[in-house]
Design an enzyme around this catalytic site. Structure first.
Site, short mmCIF file in Angstrom:
data_model
loop_
_atom_site.label_atom_id
_atom_site.label_comp_id
_atom_site.label_asym_id
_atom_site.label_seq_id
_atom_site.Cartn_x
_atom_site.Cartn_y
_atom_site.Cartn_z
N HIS A 40 45.86 38.26 33.81
CA HIS A 40 44.76 38.92 34.81
C HIS A 40 43.71 37.47 35.07
O HIS A 40 42.80 37.20 34.05
CB HIS A 40 44.01 39.82 33.84
N HIS B 6 41.75 36.00 38.55
CA HIS B 6 41.43 36.01 40.07
C HIS B 6 41.37 34.58 40.34
O HIS B 6 40.51 33.60 39.83
CB HIS B 6 40.24 36.57 40.26
N HIS C 22 42.38 47.38 38.20
CA HIS C 22 41.07 47.41 37.66
C HIS C 22 40.76 48.84 37.46
O HIS C 22 40.87 49.76 38.55
CB HIS C 22 39.98 46.69 38.11
N GLU D 297 36.72 49.63 33.43
CA GLU D 297 35.74 48.52 33.01
C GLU D 297 34.34 48.98 33.18
O GLU D 297 33.69 49.18 31.98
CB GLU D 297 36.21 47.20 34.04
N ASP E 118 39.86 36.38 33.43
CA ASP E 118 39.09 37.13 34.28
C ASP E 118 38.70 36.28 35.70
O ASP E 118 39.66 35.92 36.41
CB ASP E 118 38.17 38.20 34.28
N ASP E 119 37.52 35.65 35.24
CA ASP E 119 36.96 34.68 36.04
C ASP E 119 36.23 33.65 35.41
O ASP E 119 34.86 33.65 35.11
CB ASP E 119 35.79 35.47 37.07
N1 ADE Z 1 36.61 40.89 40.82
C1 ADE Z 1 36.58 39.61 40.18
N2 ADE Z 1 36.47 39.73 38.72
C2 ADE Z 1 36.20 41.13 38.85
C3 ADE Z 1 35.94 42.23 37.82
N3 ADE Z 1 35.93 41.61 36.52
N4 ADE Z 1 35.82 43.52 38.03
C4 ADE Z 1 36.12 43.97 39.17
N5 ADE Z 1 36.44 43.06 40.25
C5 ADE Z 1 36.44 41.83 39.92
ZN ZN Z 2 39.52 41.20 37.01
#
Ligand code: ADE
Ligand code: ZN
Length: 327
Positions: A9, A11, A189, A192, A270-271
């Site tokens: 996971h 992005h 997703h 969350e 994630d990011d």
């Molecule tokens: N796009 C990038 N990161 C995200 C996240 N944590 N939740 C939803 N959309 C996303």
């Molecule tokens: Zn994500």
């Protein structure tokens, strides 16, 4: 460092270092006022603002060449983190300002960079086309059409990110049906920002086999049992959840409770630059918070290898890399 970590996971745009985005903005004279803090980090104070800053930052990614460069930068970091296998969320919506007609060219540039990185560092990348939920169901179908057009042994999945509180999940079922018919594997997703019902809705309406996050399922015992029995894999991103304020600290994060109840969990970032994290930091914090040892992390990576959307020849390579090595 050994190269035996798996990340399901990530992005691609969300993995862009702020200096990379600032550099592209300067080259193109794009004004990114409000995107960065004084120290050069991405700046946001809420989930809503995170999504806005994310979209502003990605607006500088305007050509296939920008994506080729981004993919190289991201995969260098994956190699440095000991990550052998990555599945990246790729959003046609963010490639060149929402004109989806050039998607195949963007994907070709990303793949080219991935092939170079695999040759140079041995890191493996596969792609998951990702719709952006708050852009609505019609645009999600357009992303699914991009996924259909490029489905194959490299572009292996379809998913959905964005604000899960926008729209009803059932409205996105058609996009997921399109992707399933094209032979793609599915994740979304859910759970969350929204609660356990969102997780149940993703399973019932989108019929996904993995969930992005999914952690709020922990609030519903029957749903936890359902996930455990079905073997649904959660792509858990603890550092992201904590940075966005979902949980106050690492010990409060539900990953250990879910794991202990038999849910198949994996760990991703994630990011990572947005959340000041990395795979090494995630492992260190999890080891501290829950006393996890090497065997625990090997199990997480084994679950990820089994749940990866790649072909079985690639999967065998991943599982091989996880075999304990003779000293
Ligand atoms: N796009 C990038 N990161 C995200 C996240 N944590 N939740 C939803 N959309 C996303
Ligand atoms: Zn994500």
């Amino acid at each position: 460092m050994s190269h035996d970590r798996m990340e399901l996971h990530l992005h691609l745009e969300g993995a862009a270092p702020p200096a990379f985005i600032a550099g592209l903005a300067a080259e193109k004279t794009i004004d990114l006022t409000g995107v960065f803090d004084a120290d050069g980090s991405y700046s946001f104070g809420s989930f809503a603002r995170f999504l806005e800053v994310y979209e502003a930052a990605t607006s500088v990614l305007q050509t296939p060449e920008d994506y080729r460069r981004l993919t190289r930068v991201v995969l260098e970091e994956q190699a440095a983190q000991g990550i052998l296998y990555t599945e990246a969320f790729l959003s046609p919506e963010f490639c060149g300002g929402g004109d989806l007609s050039a998607w195949a060219e963007y994907l070709a540039a990303i793949r080219e960079a991935a092939e170079e990185a695999e040759e140079q560092d041995g890191v493996i990348l596969r792609g998951i086309v990702t719709a952006v939920r708050h852009f609505g169901p019609e645009r999600a179908r357009m992303s699914a059409a991009c996924a259909q057009e490029t489905a194959g042994d490299w572009l292996v999945g379809f998913g959905m990110a964005g604000n899960e509180r926008v729209g009803r999940t059932g409205e996105y079922a058609y996009a997921f049906d399109m992707a399933r018919e094209a032979g793609l594997r599915l994740t979304s997703h859910a759970g969350e920002w929204d609660g356990p019902q969102a997780v149940a809705d993703a399973l019932d309406h989108l019929r996904v086999e993995r969930l992005g996050h999914g952690v709020r399922a922990v609030e519903d015992d029957a749903l936890v049992d359902r996930l455990a029995e079905a073997g649904t894999v959660l792509e858990v991103c603890p550092g992201s959840n904590i940075a966005l304020g979902l949980y106050p600290d690492w010990r409060a994060h539900p990953i250990e409770r879910l794991r202990a109840r038999g849910v198949r969990v994996t760990v991703s970032t994630d990011d990572p630059p947005f959340f000041h994290t990395s795979m090494s930091r995630e492992y260190d914090r999890l080891a501290e918070a829950f006393d996890w040892d090497a065997a625990e992390f090997r199990t997480l990576n084994r679950v990820a290898a089994e749940a990866a959307f790649c072909d079985d020849t690639t999967r065998a390579r991943l599982i091989e890399a996880l075999e304990p090595k003779d000293a």
